[in-house]
Every structure is written in C-alpha cells, then in structure tokens.
Design a protein around this motif. Structure first.
Motif, PDB file in Angstrom:
ATOM      1  N   VAL A  11      36.930  30.606   8.342  1.00 40.03           N
ATOM      2  CA  VAL A  11      37.663  31.759   7.689  1.00 40.03           C
ATOM      3  C   VAL A  11      36.781  32.384   6.806  1.00 40.03           C
ATOM      4  O   VAL A  11      35.672  31.703   6.280  1.00 40.03           O
ATOM      5  CB  VAL A  11      38.864  31.381   7.039  1.00 40.03           C
ATOM      6  CG1 VAL A  11      38.606  30.223   5.536  1.00 40.03           C
ATOM      7  CG2 VAL A  11      39.564  32.722   6.368  1.00 40.03           C
ATOM      8  N   ALA A  12      36.524  33.819   6.819  1.00 38.48           N
ATOM      9  CA  ALA A  12      35.811  34.511   5.989  1.00 38.48           C
ATOM     10  C   ALA A  12      36.134  35.846   5.508  1.00 38.48           C
ATOM     11  O   ALA A  12      37.224  36.400   5.981  1.00 38.48           O
ATOM     12  CB  ALA A  12      34.611  34.753   6.759  1.00 38.48           C
ATOM     13  N   ARG A  13      35.774  36.286   4.408  1.00 36.65           N
ATOM     14  CA  ARG A  13      35.879  37.764   3.832  1.00 36.65           C
ATOM     15  C   ARG A  13      34.669  38.253   4.449  1.00 36.65           C
ATOM     16  O   ARG A  13      33.676  38.124   3.561  1.00 36.65           O
ATOM     17  CB  ARG A  13      36.360  37.546   2.525  1.00 36.65           C
ATOM     18  CG  ARG A  13      36.590  38.986   2.203  1.00 36.65           C
ATOM     19  CD  ARG A  13      37.186  38.898   0.818  1.00 36.65           C
ATOM     20  NE  ARG A  13      37.733  40.409   0.150  1.00 36.65           N
ATOM     21  CZ  ARG A  13      36.907  41.403  -0.382  1.00 36.65           C
ATOM     22  NH1 ARG A  13      35.654  41.297  -0.550  1.00 36.65           N
ATOM     23  NH2 ARG A  13      37.480  42.429  -0.732  1.00 36.65           N
ATOM     24  N   LEU A  14      34.514  39.515   5.086  1.00 41.29           N
ATOM     25  CA  LEU A  14      33.486  40.444   5.105  1.00 41.29           C
ATOM     26  C   LEU A  14      33.540  41.685   4.193  1.00 41.29           C
ATOM     27  O   LEU A  14      34.457  41.812   3.401  1.00 41.29           O
ATOM     28  CB  LEU A  14      33.587  41.075   6.780  1.00 41.29           C
ATOM     29  CG  LEU A  14      33.749  40.231   7.923  1.00 41.29           C
ATOM     30  CD1 LEU A  14      34.233  40.978   9.193  1.00 41.29           C
ATOM     31  CD2 LEU A  14      32.540  39.411   8.050  1.00 41.29           C
ATOM     32  N   LEU A  15      32.218  42.093   4.029  1.00 39.16           N
ATOM     33  CA  LEU A  15      31.986  43.192   3.033  1.00 39.16           C
ATOM     34  C   LEU A  15      32.874  44.444   3.675  1.00 39.16           C
ATOM     35  O   LEU A  15      32.667  44.708   4.703  1.00 39.16           O
ATOM     36  CB  LEU A  15      30.398  43.598   2.864  1.00 39.16           C
ATOM     37  CG  LEU A  15      29.577  42.538   2.305  1.00 39.16           C
ATOM     38  CD1 LEU A  15      28.061  43.099   2.243  1.00 39.16           C
ATOM     39  CD2 LEU A  15      29.928  42.414   0.717  1.00 39.16           C
ATOM     40  N   PRO A  16      33.622  45.192   2.469  1.00 37.12           N
ATOM     41  CA  PRO A  16      34.289  46.228   2.944  1.00 37.12           C
ATOM     42  C   PRO A  16      33.386  47.330   3.687  1.00 37.12           C
ATOM     43  O   PRO A  16      33.919  48.015   4.478  1.00 37.12           O
ATOM     44  CB  PRO A  16      34.845  46.805   1.621  1.00 37.12           C
ATOM     45  CG  PRO A  16      34.830  45.328   0.706  1.00 37.12           C
ATOM     46  CD  PRO A  16      33.605  44.682   1.093  1.00 37.12           C
ATOM     47  N   THR A  17      32.230  47.558   3.277  1.00 34.96           N
ATOM     48  CA  THR A  17      31.406  48.456   3.785  1.00 34.96           C
ATOM     49  C   THR A  17      31.084  47.975   5.381  1.00 34.96           C
ATOM     50  O   THR A  17      30.663  48.772   5.939  1.00 34.96           O
ATOM     51  CB  THR A  17      30.117  48.515   2.939  1.00 34.96           C
ATOM     52  OG1 THR A  17      29.615  47.434   2.623  1.00 34.96           O
ATOM     53  CG2 THR A  17      30.259  49.664   1.756  1.00 34.96           C
TER      54      THR A  17
END
Ligand SMILES: NC(=O)c1ccc[n+]([C@@H]2O[C@H](COP(=O)([O-])OP(=O)(O)OC[C@H]3O[C@@H](n4cnc5c(N)ncnc54)[C@H](OP(=O)(O)O)[C@@H]3O)[C@@H](O)[C@H]2O)c1
Length: 306
Positions: free
Chosen positions: A86-92
């Motif tokens: 699982v991960a959270r990517l940079l919004p940009t």
C-alpha cells in the motif's frame, strides 16, 4: 495500460491508454488492485491547490493505492515481485487510478495478511491524517473527550475508532444514516448537525477534530475547555479567536509518511478496526466515484477497483 488523466483544471478526468511506466533505480512498479478517492482529488482537479500542489498536464490522478509489486528498479530493493503493498503518492505526481504505477521504494508499506486490497487502499490519506491530528499533534489520551466533526466521513470514521480504542470519550457530528454509523464505530454521543447546534449541546471538550471549516470551525472554539486543542484539517485556524478562547489551534497538513502509515495499519489490525467503505466502483466507472466524492456526502471511503 489504462490510467485516469486530467488535461486542465476544471475539466473532467478521463480514462486513457498511456505508456507503461519503467521503474527508475529506486522505484517499484506496482500493479494496482484498488485505489481510493479523497476530497483532495476534487480540489486538485478544480485547481484550488495550484499554489501548494501545481499539476503538470496531462496529469495522472490519485494518491492512495494498494496492489502487488510487479518489478523493482535496478538498485537492490527490499521489495520482491508478488509483495502486497500500500502507498500514498505525491499529489503532484498522482497515478493511483491506473493499472500500474511507480512508487518510490521508501514509500511502500507491506499490507498485513488480514487486510484486503480495498481496505488497504482506503487507509493512506484518511487514516494517517486522523492519526496525525489526534495523537501526534493533539496528544489525545485516555479519559479525554474529543468532538469529531463528520464522524461518518473518510477521516472521521477512522478518527472515531482510533480515539475510542485509545480510551477517549468520543462525541461526533453526523446526519441521517451517518448517525448510526458513527455510533457503531465508537461514538458515545452523536449530534445531528442538521437539526441541532452542536455548540449548544457540548462543552468543555479537550480536543476538536475539525473536518468542515467555516462556521463549524468558528463555533468549535467555544466548546473547548481552556487549554483545549482545535485540530483542523481544512483551513488554517483563526489564531486571534484561539487566543480569545484560551485554546491551542493547529492546521494539520498531511504528508506521505510510510512509517506512520505502517503504524496506522498495525493499529487497525491489532484493534480489529474497520475500514468504512461507501462504495467500490470499477476504473471504467471513475466518473461515478469522482462525483460521489465531490458531493461531500460519502460515508467512509470510495474505492476504485482496478
Ligand atoms: N489537511 C490535510 O492534510 C487533509 C487530509 C485529509 C483530509 N483533509 C480534508 O478534510 C476534509 C474531510 O475529508 P474526508 O475525507 O473526511 O471527507 P468526506 O469523506 O468527503 O466527508 C464526507 C462526510 O462529511 C459529512 N458532512 C458534510 N457536511 C457536514 C457538516 N456540516 N457537519 C458534519 N458533517 C458533515 C457528510 O455527512 P452527511 O452524509 O451527513 O452529509 C459525510 O459523511 C476535506 O476537506 C479534506 O480535503 C485534509
């Protein structure tokens, strides 16, 4: 491969065929199984966050994802093909609403066995923000009282459970079916914000988690005890008002942090907490998911199954 793209601020996101990404030395290519939406996706699309997260067009969309490692970059990696992550990517950068995406290897977290992809995808932004606000910034402890606004929303549904599990007394605002949901998640008192003024029902609370802003934030100062803490995830708080009420106020700005995400997932597993899912839709039905998130009425997380 397929990916949701955005061509310009304010335009409708659309499903497109794009080139398969090639991992750089420290990247991991993940085959996405599920991704979840956040109000952040609507704000990015509208261009409201251009000053903080400027997009380059065409822009890939989506930050929160769960899937399986397909391939790693050329440098030695602790990740192996087949790992559930699982991960959270940079919004940009975006890229969660796609069949495959690149993730910097230090942003990946292993998914515990008991958590499925939909549940995992629902956690990165909402659960980690709730955790950051309640414990890292407000220092909520057992026996304290916390008011959680929008208790049936993405952030609120995790916040209620975390606070309840930590031994705090939880008061939440919600309406309609959301009231029963908030109770089930652990709120001892639920206020129907449509028919009751929360500020005339509660007082002397230790911590408020503001997920609404505006008038709700303004009124929240008055229900805190002196020395209490207002945590807002929506807009910088009014410092003068905080001073006048003798309370502390902080704006929580969540940034991707694999260590925190890992701790939050362990908490969900060990305390047997749930990931409240409003609905799951296919990548082809992304429009429906995007409109539902924009409505501000979701109960929990909206998941896109890839
Ligand atoms: N600063 C950060 O780093 C950060 C991180 C995460 C989220 N956020 C922000 O936090 C906010 C909440 O995020 P979220 O994911 O929890 O949103 P969400 O899931 O879309 O919230 C939806 C919920 O809000 C409830 N609601 C709407 N108006 C309300 C009101 N006046 N009082 C009480 N509840 C109300 C709705 O209940 P009904 O069904 O009753 O309408 C619904 O259950 C968003 O603005 C988001 O951008 C900021």
């Amino acid at each position: 491969m397929k990916s949701i793209l955005l061509n310009a601020y304010g335009e409708a996101p659309y499903l497109a065929d794009v080139a398969m990404p090639e991992p750089g030395a420290t990247d991991v290519l993940v085959r996405v199984a599920a991704a979840s939406l956040n109000p952040l996706d609507n704000k990015l699309q509208a261009g409201y966050l251009d000053g903080v997260f400027p997009l380059t067009f065409p822009s890939k969309m989506g930050t929160d994802l769960a899937g399986v490692v397909e391939k790693t970059g050329s440098l030695m990696s602790r990740w192996r093909a087949g790992d559930r992550v699982v991960a959270r990517l940079l919004p940009t950068e975006g890229g969660a609403f796609a069949e495959f995406t690149l993730v910097p290897e230090d942003q990946l977290v292993l998914i515990p066995e008991s958590i499925d992809f939909d549940q995992a995808a629902g956690m990165p932004t909402a659960a980690a923000t709730a955790w950051q606000a309640l414990f890292e910034t407000a220092g909520l402890t057992a026996g304290q009282t916390v008011l959680i606004h929008a208790g049936a929303g993405g952030v609120g549904s995790f916040a209620i459970q975390f606070a309840h599990a930590a031994g705090a007394r939880v008061v939440a605002t919600a309406s309609g079916d959301g009231m029963e949901i908030a109770r089930r998640l652990g709120a001892e008192q639920v206020i129907d914000y449509r028919s009751e003024d929360f500020a005339s029902v509660v007082s002397d609370v230790d911590v408020v988690l503001d997920t609404i802003g505006g008038e709700t934030q303004q009124k929240s100062f008055g229900i805190l005890r002196r020395g209490g803490k207002l945590m807002t995830v929506v807009s910088p708080p009014d410092e003068a008002l905080a001073k006048a009420h003798g309370v502390e106020a902080a704006f929580i700005f969540h940034s991707s942090d694999a260590k925190r995400l890992s701790a939050v997932m362990k908490e969900v597993v060990s305390k047997r907490l749930s990931v409240l899912i409003d609905r799951s839709v296919s990548l082809e039905s992304f429009d429906e998911a995007f409109a539902r998130q924009a409505s501000g009425r979701a109960h929990g997380k909206i998941v896109v199954c890839v």
